[in-house]
Write an enzyme that holds these catalytic residues in place. Structure first.
Site, PDB file in Angstrom:
ATOM      1  CE1 TYR A 148      -2.769  -3.236   0.471  1.00 59.40           C
ATOM      2  CE2 TYR A 148      -3.163  -2.652   2.756  1.00 59.40           C
ATOM      3  CZ  TYR A 148      -3.346  -3.511   1.689  1.00 59.40           C
ATOM      4  OH  TYR A 148      -4.108  -4.638   1.856  1.00 59.40           O
ATOM      5  N   PRO A 167     -14.711  -6.715   2.137  1.00 60.93           N
ATOM      6  CG  PRO A 167     -14.858  -5.686   4.214  1.00 60.93           C
ATOM      7  CD  PRO A 167     -13.963  -5.810   3.025  1.00 60.93           C
TER       8      PRO A 167
END
Length: 273
Positions: free
Chosen positions: A55, A199
């Site tokens: 990231y 999710p």
């Protein structure tokens, strides 16, 4: 429904964590807002934050340290290594690379040991035993507390567990993407934390009516319904939704207080994605 989980059997965290991947790291208003969101998440009780070297090449880890160091008691930061140093976005599991990246994560996060260190991907060009064995050796050296894996199969999880204890698995999984049902079931049986990345998935035309109906019944958003389903799916599931805004953060965290009843869960569970 139990809203906490003991990662590795020793670190109790709230099951709804925070994924830091999408936070802005470049200097400017976006970075300032990201720091504010991280601090607000901790103020709201978040004690599990997920990041990775991939990231921003470590910039995400540095952002977390700038926002939260010295870290409050009980905060578990999970990071990941296994990025190719020569090819941005690619993976590399060579032992010397993993060792160097663990040292880099320790430096960027300003800690003496990594509480949860996950292998971002299994490198198909390096024996899994070498990759997991390297992390096990680093744990023996005191640099890692718990070891996790990401995007693994049941067979890979079993092989890794034959080498060392595995505290977590982080695979792509949500109400509408359940390719890794078998991995989640294996984690449930073994008491291994399962951190689903992505999710929340936008419902399609066939799924939207069911999800929308349940959302109206419990006074929630579609995203909250999906998070609530994950929490109900298995007691080892620790969703890590991410956001760059305070309001969305509060909405995500509220999902843990919107439990589904048995009939609502069955209707959602019948969706095939």
């Amino acid at each position: 429904m139990n809203l906490t989980f003991d990662v590795g059997g020793t670190r109790t965290v709230h099951r709804l964590g925070f994924g830091a991947m999408h936070l802005h790291t470049a200097p400017g208003p976006g970075r300032d807002e990201a720091i504010d969101v991280l601090r607000h998440a901790v103020d709201l009780g978040v004690d599990l934050i997920d990041t990775a070297l991939l990231y921003g090449g470590g910039a995400n880890e540095e952002l977390i340290a700038d926002a939260l160091h010295p870290y409050p008691d009980g905060l578990l930061i999970a990071t990941k290594v296994g990025a190719d140093p020569a090819l941005p976005g690619a993976i590399c599991g060579r032992p010397e690379v993993l060792r160097a990246q663990v040292d880099g994560a320790l430096r960027r996060l300003r800690v003496d040991r990594l509480e949860l260190l996950q292998l971002h991907r299994v490198d198909p060009d390096v024996p899994l035993a070498d990759q997991v064995g390297t992390l096990a050796a680093l744990r023996a050296a005191g640099k890692i507390v718990h070891i996790g894996l990401s995007e693994v199969t049941v067979a890979q999880l079993a092989e890794a567990r034959g080498i060392t204890a595995v505290a977590s698995v982080q695979n792509r999984y949500n109400l509408l993407e359940r390719h890794y049902d078998d991995v989640l079931d294996a984690c449930t049986e073994a008491g291994i934390a399962f951190l689903p990345w992505r999710p929340v998935h936008a419902p399609g035309r066939d799924d939207a009516p069911v999800i929308g109906a349940v959302a109206r019944e419990i006074g929630a958003t579609a995203a909250q319904v999906m998070l609530s389903w994950l929490l109900r799916r298995s007691p080892v599931v620790l969703p890590i939704p991410g956001t760059a805004g305070r309001q969305h953060l509060a909405e995500n965290l509220a999902a843990q207080h919107l439990p589904l009843d048995d009939e609502q869960f069955r209707r959602l569970d019948a969706l095939t994605g």
